[in-house]
Each structure stands twice: as structure tokens, then as C-alpha cells.
Scaffold this motif. Structure first.
Motif, PDB file in Angstrom:
ATOM      1  N   ASP A   8      37.191  46.731 117.720  1.00 23.19           N
ATOM      2  CA  ASP A   8      37.141  48.062 118.333  1.00 23.19           C
ATOM      3  C   ASP A   8      37.150  48.005 119.859  1.00 23.19           C
ATOM      4  O   ASP A   8      36.518  48.816 120.527  1.00 23.19           O
ATOM      5  N   TRP A   9      37.875  47.015 120.415  1.00 29.33           N
ATOM      6  CA  TRP A   9      37.883  46.876 121.875  1.00 29.33           C
ATOM      7  C   TRP A   9      38.441  48.118 122.555  1.00 29.33           C
ATOM      8  O   TRP A   9      37.911  48.547 123.588  1.00 29.33           O
ATOM      9  N   SER A  10      39.486  48.722 122.024  1.00 31.86           N
ATOM     10  CA  SER A  10      40.089  49.890 122.683  1.00 31.86           C
ATOM     11  C   SER A  10      39.090  51.038 122.766  1.00 31.86           C
ATOM     12  O   SER A  10      39.014  51.740 123.791  1.00 31.86           O
ATOM     13  N   GLU A  11      38.284  51.226 121.715  1.00 29.02           N
ATOM     14  CA  GLU A  11      37.276  52.278 121.742  1.00 29.02           C
ATOM     15  C   GLU A  11      36.197  51.977 122.780  1.00 29.02           C
ATOM     16  O   GLU A  11      35.759  52.860 123.524  1.00 29.02           O
ATOM     17  N   GLY A  48      33.560  30.155 116.323  1.00 25.82           N
ATOM     18  CA  GLY A  48      32.615  31.239 116.104  1.00 25.82           C
ATOM     19  C   GLY A  48      33.198  32.364 115.280  1.00 25.82           C
ATOM     20  O   GLY A  48      34.301  32.256 114.741  1.00 25.82           O
ATOM     21  N   TYR A  49      32.440  33.438 115.196  1.00 25.76           N
ATOM     22  CA  TYR A  49      32.853  34.582 114.382  1.00 25.76           C
ATOM     23  C   TYR A  49      33.883  35.474 115.073  1.00 25.76           C
ATOM     24  O   TYR A  49      34.524  36.292 114.425  1.00 25.76           O
ATOM     25  N   ILE A  50      34.022  35.337 116.397  1.00 28.20           N
ATOM     26  CA  ILE A  50      35.037  36.120 117.108  1.00 28.20           C
ATOM     27  C   ILE A  50      36.336  35.322 117.100  1.00 28.20           C
ATOM     28  O   ILE A  50      36.384  34.189 117.578  1.00 28.20           O
ATOM     29  N   PHE A 108      39.776  38.209 120.631  1.00 25.12           N
ATOM     30  CA  PHE A 108      39.663  38.000 122.079  1.00 25.12           C
ATOM     31  C   PHE A 108      40.931  38.467 122.792  1.00 25.12           C
ATOM     32  O   PHE A 108      40.873  38.896 123.955  1.00 25.12           O
ATOM     33  N   ASP A 109      42.070  38.369 122.118  1.00 25.71           N
ATOM     34  CA  ASP A 109      43.331  38.838 122.703  1.00 25.71           C
ATOM     35  C   ASP A 109      43.212  40.268 123.209  1.00 25.71           C
ATOM     36  O   ASP A 109      43.709  40.613 124.287  1.00 25.71           O
ATOM     37  N   GLN A 110      42.573  41.118 122.404  1.00 28.91           N
ATOM     38  CA  GLN A 110      42.467  42.534 122.749  1.00 28.91           C
ATOM     39  C   GLN A 110      41.767  42.729 124.085  1.00 28.91           C
ATOM     40  O   GLN A 110      42.131  43.605 124.869  1.00 28.91           O
ATOM     41  N   LEU A 111      40.768  41.902 124.328  1.00 29.99           N
ATOM     42  CA  LEU A 111      40.018  41.981 125.578  1.00 29.99           C
ATOM     43  C   LEU A 111      40.817  41.401 126.738  1.00 29.99           C
ATOM     44  O   LEU A 111      40.922  41.992 127.812  1.00 29.99           O
ATOM     45  N   GLN A 152      43.194  45.577 133.675  1.00 36.13           N
ATOM     46  CA  GLN A 152      42.142  45.797 134.675  1.00 36.13           C
ATOM     47  C   GLN A 152      41.151  44.637 134.767  1.00 36.13           C
ATOM     48  O   GLN A 152      40.372  44.569 135.717  1.00 36.13           O
ATOM     49  N   LEU A 153      41.188  43.729 133.802  1.00 37.58           N
ATOM     50  CA  LEU A 153      40.270  42.585 133.823  1.00 37.58           C
ATOM     51  C   LEU A 153      40.922  41.322 134.379  1.00 37.58           C
ATOM     52  O   LEU A 153      40.294  40.263 134.411  1.00 37.58           O
TER      53      LEU A 153
END
Length: 277
Positions: A190-193, A233-235, A240-243, A248-249
Motif C-alpha cells: 500500500d505504498w501509494s496510499e 525478510g518479509y518485505i 521495495f520497488d514501489q518505494l 521525490q525520494l
């Protein structure tokens, strides 16, 4: 992308910067002093100035991390004074090294009957500290890793604490990916949210650094246990791609606090550059 890791100051602040450069990092984090003590350390001005000069020449971005005992919700006046003096010392050292700011964990819940007690105390401690600070670097509030609903696990809390302080311009944010995942703030899908909410609140405008960590436990576990980024890990890497594709990051430093005995930081940074650099 600016990838880096937490490094030791065993060889001084310049040594920490050189260690980061030797790992082909473009960012690094360090403890300004003994990580297990709130004692005030005399600033080594020459060493700090050399660290700043080296970092500028080598395009290294840095932040410091306050010692583990730092607590923005101290329950006694003596402890409060100790925390304030320690934070001012951290800020002085960090500023001398040319770093962006000092990462400080959000406060703890000290009253189940009145949760506002903790927030009020945090604001008082931040005001007392920052009222005596006129340097360039900031206090960078980090999100907590508790179970969903516990203090310091929402963007709203972080933003509101900053806004209610007397000098909000002296406060920024540190987003820890493991903490966000553990607390249920981000479930990996839910990164976009989360981005839209943070943008609306003004959180991401004040974001200075990302603690880039995977999680050994599932989302919502409330367990702060870091894992290496890729395949540990669980991610997932796709999550992580979405982030990481968020434009902007692009200039924000991503600092590893992952188990270096499992994957050495230099190797992990190379893996990150290969996939996302």
C-alpha cells in the motif's frame, strides 16, 4: 539513489566518512558518541571539520543517531535535564561534522489513562532543547515499530508533534521501513496510499533520511527486528520497488541498519546500486 550504512566512529568522525567512501556509499550514519550513554562528549573540532570537508569533497551525505538511552518522554526532572543536555551535545557534534541532523526515536507511552501526557512531554522536551539550539542541523523524529495503534506509529502523530513545537523548522523526519512494516503503517502493498497520505499531511516535505531495513517478522507484528534487504525478510524486492521508484525520494539518503555479519554492508550497497541505483 544515495545508499549508505551505519558506520563506527572508532577511528573518529573523519574515519567514519572514509569508511563509508571505501564501501562506495554516498551516505552514512554514525553515533556522535558512546551509543549506550547520555554523557556529554567534548567536541573534537578538528576531527569534525575534517569529516565535513571530506564529505563535501566526496559528495557524502550524513546523519547521526542519538544514543540508545535518549528518551523524549523522561519521567523525572533529572532525567529530562540529562536528555536535553545530551541532545544539545549530539546536535553540536552533528553540526560540526556537516550532517543533516540527529535521528531521535519518537517518545514512549507513559500513561495508559491519558495518552496525551506523553505527547505534551515530548513537545516540552523538544522545545527546551531546540530553544537553546541555533545551528544548521535538525532533530529527525523516527517512527516507532510498535504494534498498530501504539504511540509513534502514525504519520499524523509525527506531523502533529512537529507542528505543535515552538520551532518546527528545526525538526525533520526519518522514515524507518522496518518500523513502518512492523507497526502496520506500511504493509508492503500500500505504498501509494501511504505516499498520498504523507504528501497530504506534509510529512514527506520534511523527510530527511530513510532507514532502509527489511523485517524479520510479518507486517503488524510490532517487532523491531531488522533483516537484510534482498531475499532475507518479509518485505520483497518488488514491494521495495514501489518505494524506490518514487521520484521525490531520489535525493534522500537511504541508510542500512541491517545485519552486516550476514551480508557485509559494502556487498549490500553494491546489490542495491545494481538493482535500484
Amino acid at each position: 539513489m544515495n545508499f549508505g550504512a551505519h558506520v563506527s566512529i572508532r577511528d573518529g568522525y573523519l574515519g567514519a566518512a572514509k569508511k563509508a567512501a571505501s564501501m562506495n556509499a554516498s551516505a552514512f550514519q554514525y553515533f556522535p558518541k558512546n551509543p549506550r550513554s547520555l554523557s556529554v562528549k567534548e567536541v573534537s573540532k578538528d576531527d569534525a571539520a575534517l569529516c565535513k570537508e571530506f564529505s563535501e569533497k566526496n559528495n557524502l551525505i550524513s546523519v547521526s543517531h542519538s544514543p540508545y538511552p535518549t528518551n523524549l518522554t523522561p519521567t523525572s526532572s533529572s532525567k529530562r535535564n540529562q536528555v536535553v543536555q545530551s541532545l544539545l551535545n549530539d546536535l553540536e557534534i552533528t553540526d560540526a561534522c556537516g550532517s543533516l541532523g540527529v535521528v531521535v526515536h519518537f517518545g514512549k507511552e507513559i500513561s495508559q489513562n491519558d495518552p496525551l501526557v506523553s505527547y505534551r512531554l515530548m513537545i516540552e522536551v523538544l522545545n527546551e532543547t531546540l530553544g537553546q539550539w541555533d545551528g544548521e542541523c535538525k532533530i529527525l523524529l523516527e517512527n516507532n515499530a510498535g504494534k498498530p495503534g501504539t504511540i509513534g506509529t502514525t504519520l499524523e502523530e509525527l506531523v502533529q508533534i512537529r507542528q505543535l513545537c515552538d520551532e518546527p523548522e528545526k525538526i525533520g523526519f526519518c522514515f524507518d521501513t522496518c518500523h513502518a512494516f512492523a507497526s502496520g503503517l506500511w504493509n508492503g502493498e500500500d505504498w501509494s496510499e501511504l505516499w498520498n497520505k504523507g504528501t497530504e499531511l506534509g510529512y514527506f516535505e520534511q523527510l530527511e533520511v530513510v532507514h532502509f531495513n527489511n523485517s524479520k517478522y510479518e507486517s503488524g507484528s510490532g517487532k523491531d527486528r531488522h533483516a537484510n534487504i534482498v531475499d532475507h525478510g518479509y518485505i520483497t524486492s518488488d514491494q521495495f520497488d514501489q518505494l524506490l521508484i518514487t521520484p521525490q525520494l531520489r535525493d534522500i539518503p537511504f541508510i542500512l541498519e541491517t545485519p552486516k555479519e550476514i551480508v557485509p554492508h559494502q556487498k549490500e550497497i553494491a546489490l542495491l546500486q545494481e538493482r535500484w541505483g
